[in-house]
Design an enzyme around this catalytic site. Structure first.
Site, short mmCIF file in Angstrom:
data_model
loop_
_atom_site.label_atom_id
_atom_site.label_comp_id
_atom_site.label_asym_id
_atom_site.label_seq_id
_atom_site.Cartn_x
_atom_site.Cartn_y
_atom_site.Cartn_z
N CYS A 40 0.86 -1.15 -0.06
CA CYS A 40 0.01 0.12 -0.14
C CYS A 40 0.89 1.22 -0.03
O CYS A 40 1.87 1.11 0.60
CB CYS A 40 -0.69 -0.04 1.20
SG CYS A 40 -1.98 1.48 1.40
N SER A 42 0.50 3.74 1.68
CA SER A 42 0.66 4.44 3.04
C SER A 42 1.96 4.06 3.54
O SER A 42 2.81 5.04 4.37
CB SER A 42 -0.46 4.03 4.08
OG SER A 42 -1.44 4.53 3.56
N HIS A 45 4.51 6.14 2.18
CA HIS A 45 4.53 7.61 2.53
C HIS A 45 5.64 7.72 3.91
O HIS A 45 6.07 8.45 4.31
CB HIS A 45 3.10 7.78 3.03
CG HIS A 45 2.09 8.48 1.98
ND1 HIS A 45 2.71 8.99 0.78
CD2 HIS A 45 0.80 8.27 1.74
CE1 HIS A 45 1.63 9.25 -0.09
NE2 HIS A 45 0.50 8.69 0.62
N HIS A 61 0.62 -2.95 6.73
CA HIS A 61 -0.67 -2.83 7.34
C HIS A 61 -1.61 -3.59 6.99
O HIS A 61 -2.97 -3.58 7.17
CB HIS A 61 -1.02 -1.14 7.68
CG HIS A 61 -1.40 -0.52 6.37
ND1 HIS A 61 -0.25 -0.10 5.72
CD2 HIS A 61 -2.48 -0.18 5.76
CE1 HIS A 61 -0.77 0.43 4.48
NE2 HIS A 61 -2.25 0.61 4.74
N CYS A 168 -7.02 -3.61 3.40
CA CYS A 168 -6.81 -2.07 3.42
C CYS A 168 -7.32 -1.60 2.18
O CYS A 168 -8.42 -0.99 2.03
CB CYS A 168 -5.33 -1.59 3.65
SG CYS A 168 -5.28 0.10 3.37
P1 CND Z 1 -1.27 4.05 -5.59
O1 CND Z 1 0.11 4.58 -5.72
O2 CND Z 1 -1.53 2.71 -5.90
O3 CND Z 1 -2.38 5.03 -6.28
C1 CND Z 1 -1.88 6.55 -6.31
C2 CND Z 1 -2.67 6.64 -7.82
O4 CND Z 1 -2.68 8.33 -7.84
C3 CND Z 1 -1.79 6.42 -8.85
O5 CND Z 1 -2.41 5.74 -9.93
C4 CND Z 1 -0.90 7.50 -9.56
O6 CND Z 1 -0.84 7.37 -11.00
C5 CND Z 1 -2.04 8.66 -9.20
N1 CND Z 1 -1.84 9.94 -9.32
C6 CND Z 1 -0.60 10.56 -8.64
N2 CND Z 1 -0.69 11.77 -8.90
C7 CND Z 1 -1.59 12.08 -9.57
C8 CND Z 1 -2.42 13.44 -9.93
N3 CND Z 1 -1.83 14.59 -9.91
N4 CND Z 1 -3.45 13.37 -10.58
C9 CND Z 1 -4.18 12.11 -10.93
N5 CND Z 1 -3.54 10.99 -10.41
C10 CND Z 1 -2.58 11.03 -9.88
O7 CND Z 1 -1.48 4.46 -4.23
P2 CND Z 1 -2.79 3.61 -3.05
O8 CND Z 1 -3.74 3.48 -3.98
O9 CND Z 1 -2.05 2.47 -2.26
O10 CND Z 1 -3.14 4.85 -2.19
C11 CND Z 1 -3.81 6.16 -2.35
C12 CND Z 1 -3.82 7.03 -1.32
O11 CND Z 1 -4.48 6.50 -0.14
C13 CND Z 1 -2.38 7.13 -0.58
O12 CND Z 1 -2.04 8.61 -0.02
C14 CND Z 1 -2.49 6.38 0.67
O13 CND Z 1 -1.84 6.61 1.80
C15 CND Z 1 -3.75 6.43 0.84
C16 CND Z 1 -4.50 5.41 1.86
C17 CND Z 1 -5.32 5.94 2.74
C18 CND Z 1 -6.31 5.13 3.65
C19 CND Z 1 -7.21 5.71 4.54
O14 CND Z 1 -7.71 5.14 5.53
N6 CND Z 1 -7.65 6.96 4.24
C20 CND Z 1 -5.87 3.79 3.75
N7 CND Z 1 -4.76 3.26 2.96
C21 CND Z 1 -4.12 4.30 2.18
ZN ZN Z 2 -3.64 1.43 3.14
#
Ligand code: CND
Ligand code: ZN
Length: 367
Positions: A40, A42, A45, A61, A168
């Protein structure tokens, strides 16, 4: 006992595979032999310092495995049970747990911020020095100890690599659509970021009956995945202003729901800017701790727009994960298509490099 684990010693470094010491589970805890750990963003990050965690820690996680040992006092699980560790521990009796919002329970943030289990100690160490638990899960270890309450039993015939994703990406994404936004049949939805979590917002919106599902990304392969998961329209944000494109696709009206699933204040603002009157923007992406996002007050008041966020899919994992399993078995939830790569555990840094390069929908490391 010893276990091979991926340790992050300092921000900016790669994960180091080490043989760490794992203490047996104490009262109310279980030892899990991990089968798969989900890759993931996160955790990435945390590696880049964009998210703060107590280090050194064993990251991961998202995961699934088999109970190898139970500590004294454990009643709901036994050796051999298949489980998904839940990365937001909940007490079950506080105001938020009682209200069906266990992800907001203080116990979850305590474990997340300290990197220690509830008694204030860790079960991991290396050369006698403590190693922290990430989010109370640490799925990037062959063996991990978690509180009994943080392990959800799943059917034994359910594949563990796909079960990991439920922990997740799937619950967070589908939950953001169905629990946080409560997407209505026939509605219009925009999703910024079609990665592992965003694709699940897309399939959550599809399952909820949204009519128009617009995915925005900057990687063409992600937009192809988006279509496979249910997007009706895709926008490559490198070549077009996504806000204008979404307004055009909705006859100028804007969308009922917009989701930011990247983690950038600029795209959070874009998501808000695509809303129709009374529309709701849900931030799922995690931005650096100090980041802020501002929105015009006029649209909040005179258009009654809503800006909110969602942690862990605003879910009740013990109710929602079994439903997700049923949806998968009924052919309505795409998990096989989500799991685009499996890496041997030793190649975990390569798995994260591929995530950064935007090559995968979701990948897991397997033990
Ligand atoms: P992943 O890297 O798979 O996806 C991110 C996507 O965003 C990719 O497909 C990128 O190409 C795209 N992207 C990047 N920049 C841009 C832009 N400027 N415009 C449009 N698209 C763009 O990441 P993920 O899906 O594993 O995680 C996504 C987010 O969710 C990340 O910040 C993670 O920390 C967060 C998250 C939140 C929670 C929660 O409970 N709120 C749980 N897990 C992960
Ligand atoms: Zn996650």
């Amino acid at each position: 006992m010893k276990a091979r684990a991926a340790v992050l010693f300092e921000v900016g470094q790669k994960l180091e595979i080490r043989d760490v010491d794992v203490e047996p589970p104490r009262h109310g805890e279980v030892l899990i032999r991990m089968a798969a750990g989900g890759v993931c963003h996160s955790d990435l990050h945390v590696m880049t310092g964009h998210l703060v965690a107590s280090l050194p820690a064993i990251l991961g996680h998202e995961g699934a495995g088999v109970v190898a040992e139970v500590g004294p006092g454990v009643t709901s699980l036994k050796r051999g049970d298949h489980v998904i560790p839940l990365w937001r521990l909940s007490c079950g009796v506080c105001e938020y747990c009682s209200d069906g919002r266990p992800a907001l329970c203080a116990e979850g943030s305590q474990i997340r911020m300290t990197g220690r289990l509830l008694d204030g100690t860790t079960r991991f160490s290396l050369d006698g020095k403590e190693i922290k638990h990430f989010a109370g899960v640490s799925s990037f270890s062959e063996y991990s100890v978690v509180p009994e309450r943080a392990a959800l039993k799943i059917p034994e015939d359910f594949p563990l690599d796909r079960a990991a994703l439920l922990g997740c990406a799937v619950i967070t994404g589908v939950g953001a659509a169905v629990n946080a936004a409560r997407v209505r049949p026939g509605s219009s939805v925009a999703i910024f970021g079609a990665g592992g979590v965003g694709l699940n917002v897309i399939q959550g919106a599809r399952i909820a009956g949204a009519e128009k599902i617009i995915a925005v990304d900057i990687v063409p392969a992600k937009l192809a995945f988006a279509t496979e998961f249910g997007a009706t329209h895709v926008i490559d944000a490198r070549g077009a202003d996504p806000v204008a494109a979404i307004r055009a696709l909705t006859g100028g009206r804007g969308v009922d729901y917009a989701f930011e699933v990247i983690g950038l204040p600029a795209t959070m603002r874009q998501a808000y800017d695509t809303l129709a009157k009374r529309g709701m923007a849900v931030v799922v992406g995690v931005a650096p701790m100090t980041a802020e996002v501002s929105v015009p007050v006029m649209s909040l008041v005179y258009e009654e727009r809503v800006l909110t966020g969602s942690v862990y899919g605003s879910s009740r994992p013990r109710i929602d994960i079994p439903k997700l399993i049923d949806l998968y078995r009924a052919g309505k939830l795409r998990l096989d298509e989500l799991l685009t790569r499996r890496y041997p555990f030793g190649e975990i840094n390569e798995a994260y490099a591929a995530l950064e390069r935007g090559e995968v929908a979701r990948s897991v490391v397997t033990f």
